[in-house]
Write a protein that holds these residues in place. Structure first.
Motif, PDB file in Angstrom:
ATOM      1  N   CYS A   1       0.828  -1.217   0.000  1.00  0.00           N
ATOM      2  CA  CYS A   1       0.000   0.000   0.000  1.00  0.00           C
ATOM      3  C   CYS A   1       0.858   1.260   0.000  1.00  0.00           C
ATOM      4  O   CYS A   1       0.581   2.200  -0.749  1.00  0.00           O
ATOM      5  CB  CYS A   1      -0.939   0.019   1.191  1.00  0.00           C
ATOM      6  N   ILE A   2       1.890   1.263   0.816  1.00  0.00           N
ATOM      7  CA  ILE A   2       2.768   2.434   0.880  1.00  0.00           C
ATOM      8  C   ILE A   2       3.503   2.612  -0.441  1.00  0.00           C
ATOM      9  O   ILE A   2       3.632   3.729  -0.949  1.00  0.00           O
ATOM     10  CB  ILE A   2       3.756   2.310   2.058  1.00  0.00           C
ATOM     11  N   ALA A   3       3.962   1.522  -1.028  1.00  0.00           N
ATOM     12  CA  ALA A   3       4.674   1.598  -2.308  1.00  0.00           C
ATOM     13  C   ALA A   3       3.773   2.162  -3.400  1.00  0.00           C
ATOM     14  O   ALA A   3       4.196   3.031  -4.175  1.00  0.00           O
ATOM     15  CB  ALA A   3       5.184   0.215  -2.702  1.00  0.00           C
ATOM     16  N   ILE A   4       2.533   1.717  -3.455  1.00  0.00           N
ATOM     17  CA  ILE A   4       1.598   2.211  -4.471  1.00  0.00           C
ATOM     18  C   ILE A   4       1.276   3.680  -4.225  1.00  0.00           C
ATOM     19  O   ILE A   4       1.203   4.478  -5.167  1.00  0.00           O
ATOM     20  CB  ILE A   4       0.324   1.344  -4.521  1.00  0.00           C
ATOM     21  N   GLN A   5       1.114   4.072  -2.966  1.00  0.00           N
ATOM     22  CA  GLN A   5       0.860   5.487  -2.653  1.00  0.00           C
ATOM     23  C   GLN A   5       2.032   6.361  -3.092  1.00  0.00           C
ATOM     24  O   GLN A   5       1.837   7.442  -3.637  1.00  0.00           O
ATOM     25  CB  GLN A   5       0.601   5.671  -1.164  1.00  0.00           C
ATOM     26  N   GLU A   6       3.247   5.894  -2.856  1.00  0.00           N
ATOM     27  CA  GLU A   6       4.428   6.657  -3.264  1.00  0.00           C
ATOM     28  C   GLU A   6       4.506   6.767  -4.784  1.00  0.00           C
ATOM     29  O   GLU A   6       4.828   7.824  -5.318  1.00  0.00           O
ATOM     30  CB  GLU A   6       5.692   6.021  -2.697  1.00  0.00           C
ATOM     31  N   LEU A   7       4.204   5.674  -5.482  1.00  0.00           N
ATOM     32  CA  LEU A   7       4.204   5.715  -6.946  1.00  0.00           C
ATOM     33  C   LEU A   7       3.115   6.651  -7.464  1.00  0.00           C
ATOM     34  O   LEU A   7       3.322   7.385  -8.441  1.00  0.00           O
ATOM     35  CB  LEU A   7       4.024   4.306  -7.515  1.00  0.00           C
ATOM     36  N   ARG A   8       1.966   6.640  -6.813  1.00  0.00           N
ATOM     37  CA  ARG A   8       0.871   7.537  -7.210  1.00  0.00           C
ATOM     38  C   ARG A   8       1.283   8.998  -7.030  1.00  0.00           C
ATOM     39  O   ARG A   8       1.048   9.836  -7.904  1.00  0.00           O
ATOM     40  CB  ARG A   8      -0.394   7.230  -6.408  1.00  0.00           C
ATOM     41  N   GLU A   9       1.905   9.320  -5.917  1.00  0.00           N
ATOM     42  CA  GLU A   9       2.359  10.691  -5.677  1.00  0.00           C
ATOM     43  C   GLU A   9       3.408  11.109  -6.702  1.00  0.00           C
ATOM     44  O   GLU A   9       3.390  12.239  -7.192  1.00  0.00           O
ATOM     45  CB  GLU A   9       2.902  10.843  -4.254  1.00  0.00           C
ATOM     46  N   LYS A  10       4.307  10.212  -7.037  1.00  0.00           N
ATOM     47  CA  LYS A  10       5.326  10.504  -8.049  1.00  0.00           C
ATOM     48  C   LYS A  10       4.659  10.780  -9.390  1.00  0.00           C
ATOM     49  O   LYS A  10       5.011  11.737 -10.087  1.00  0.00           O
ATOM     50  CB  LYS A  10       6.315   9.343  -8.176  1.00  0.00           C
ATOM     51  N   ALA A  11       3.671   9.960  -9.743  1.00  0.00           N
ATOM     52  CA  ALA A  11       2.952  10.162 -11.003  1.00  0.00           C
ATOM     53  C   ALA A  11       2.225  11.508 -10.995  1.00  0.00           C
ATOM     54  O   ALA A  11       2.271  12.239 -11.984  1.00  0.00           O
ATOM     55  CB  ALA A  11       1.963   9.021 -11.236  1.00  0.00           C
ATOM     56  N   LYS A  12       1.565  11.846  -9.895  1.00  0.00           N
ATOM     57  CA  LYS A  12       0.854  13.130  -9.789  1.00  0.00           C
ATOM     58  C   LYS A  12       1.806  14.297  -9.997  1.00  0.00           C
ATOM     59  O   LYS A  12       1.503  15.235 -10.730  1.00  0.00           O
ATOM     60  CB  LYS A  12       0.205  13.280  -8.415  1.00  0.00           C
ATOM     61  N   GLN A  13       2.960  14.239  -9.337  1.00  0.00           N
ATOM     62  CA  GLN A  13       3.924  15.335  -9.418  1.00  0.00           C
ATOM     63  C   GLN A  13       4.483  15.482 -10.826  1.00  0.00           C
ATOM     64  O   GLN A  13       4.611  16.590 -11.334  1.00  0.00           O
ATOM     65  CB  GLN A  13       5.064  15.114  -8.430  1.00  0.00           C
ATOM     66  N   GLU A  14       4.832  14.382 -11.449  1.00  0.00           N
ATOM     67  CA  GLU A  14       5.479  14.444 -12.757  1.00  0.00           C
ATOM     68  C   GLU A  14       4.500  14.675 -13.901  1.00  0.00           C
ATOM     69  O   GLU A  14       4.856  15.282 -14.902  1.00  0.00           O
ATOM     70  CB  GLU A  14       6.295  13.180 -13.004  1.00  0.00           C
ATOM     71  N   MET A  15       3.267  14.193 -13.752  1.00  0.00           N
ATOM     72  CA  MET A  15       2.307  14.284 -14.847  1.00  0.00           C
ATOM     73  C   MET A  15       1.426  15.522 -14.766  1.00  0.00           C
ATOM     74  O   MET A  15       0.819  15.909 -15.757  1.00  0.00           O
ATOM     75  CB  MET A  15       1.445  13.021 -14.882  1.00  0.00           C
ATOM     76  N   GLY A  16       1.336  16.105 -13.592  1.00  0.00           N
ATOM     77  CA  GLY A  16       0.526  17.311 -13.439  1.00  0.00           C
ATOM     78  C   GLY A  16      -0.925  17.071 -13.829  1.00  0.00           C
ATOM     79  O   GLY A  16      -1.554  16.103 -13.407  1.00  0.00           O
ATOM     80  N   SER A  17      -1.442  17.916 -14.705  1.00  0.00           N
ATOM     81  CA  SER A  17      -2.859  17.841 -15.093  1.00  0.00           C
ATOM     82  C   SER A  17      -3.190  16.616 -15.933  1.00  0.00           C
ATOM     83  O   SER A  17      -4.357  16.270 -16.093  1.00  0.00           O
ATOM     84  CB  SER A  17      -3.263  19.099 -15.855  1.00  0.00           C
ATOM     85  N   LYS A  18      -2.190  15.929 -16.464  1.00  0.00           N
ATOM     86  CA  LYS A  18      -2.454  14.720 -17.247  1.00  0.00           C
ATOM     87  C   LYS A  18      -2.685  13.498 -16.359  1.00  0.00           C
ATOM     88  O   LYS A  18      -3.061  12.437 -16.845  1.00  0.00           O
ATOM     89  CB  LYS A  18      -1.290  14.444 -18.198  1.00  0.00           C
ATOM     90  N   PHE A  19      -2.464  13.639 -15.042  1.00  0.00           N
ATOM     91  CA  PHE A  19      -2.672  12.514 -14.131  1.00  0.00           C
ATOM     92  C   PHE A  19      -4.149  12.189 -14.040  1.00  0.00           C
ATOM     93  O   PHE A  19      -4.986  13.061 -13.839  1.00  0.00           O
ATOM     94  CB  PHE A  19      -2.126  12.824 -12.733  1.00  0.00           C
ATOM     95  N   ASP A  20      -4.473  10.920 -14.213  1.00  0.00           N
ATOM     96  CA  ASP A  20      -5.846  10.423 -14.114  1.00  0.00           C
ATOM     97  C   ASP A  20      -5.819   9.220 -13.168  1.00  0.00           C
ATOM     98  O   ASP A  20      -5.176   8.208 -13.475  1.00  0.00           O
ATOM     99  CB  ASP A  20      -6.349  10.016 -15.498  1.00  0.00           C
TER     100      ASP A  20
END
Length: 56
Positions: free
Chosen positions: A4-23
């Motif tokens: 769960c923690i690993a997926i949350q960290e990956l999700r946060e990384k995706a949000k930061q790097e993808m910005g408005s393209k994050f879905d």
């Protein structure tokens, strides 16, 4: 590290790097589409998704 923690960290990384393209739904599809896999492989899959999807 828990899954769960690993997926949350990956999700946060995706949000930061993808910005408005994050879905969130698309992110979850990427995480679940290949079924069960080791965390290091999941990280590779998600990082590839980020690279292929993030704005130029």
């Amino acid at each position: 590290m828990s899954v769960c923690i690993a997926i949350q960290e990956l999700r946060e990384k995706a949000k930061q790097e993808m910005g408005s393209k994050f879905d969130l739904r698309e992110f979850h599809n990427v995480v679940h589409k290949n079924g069960s896999m080791p965390l290091d492989i999941l990280e590779t899959v998600v990082l590839r998704y980020i690279t292929d999807t993030k704005p130029s």
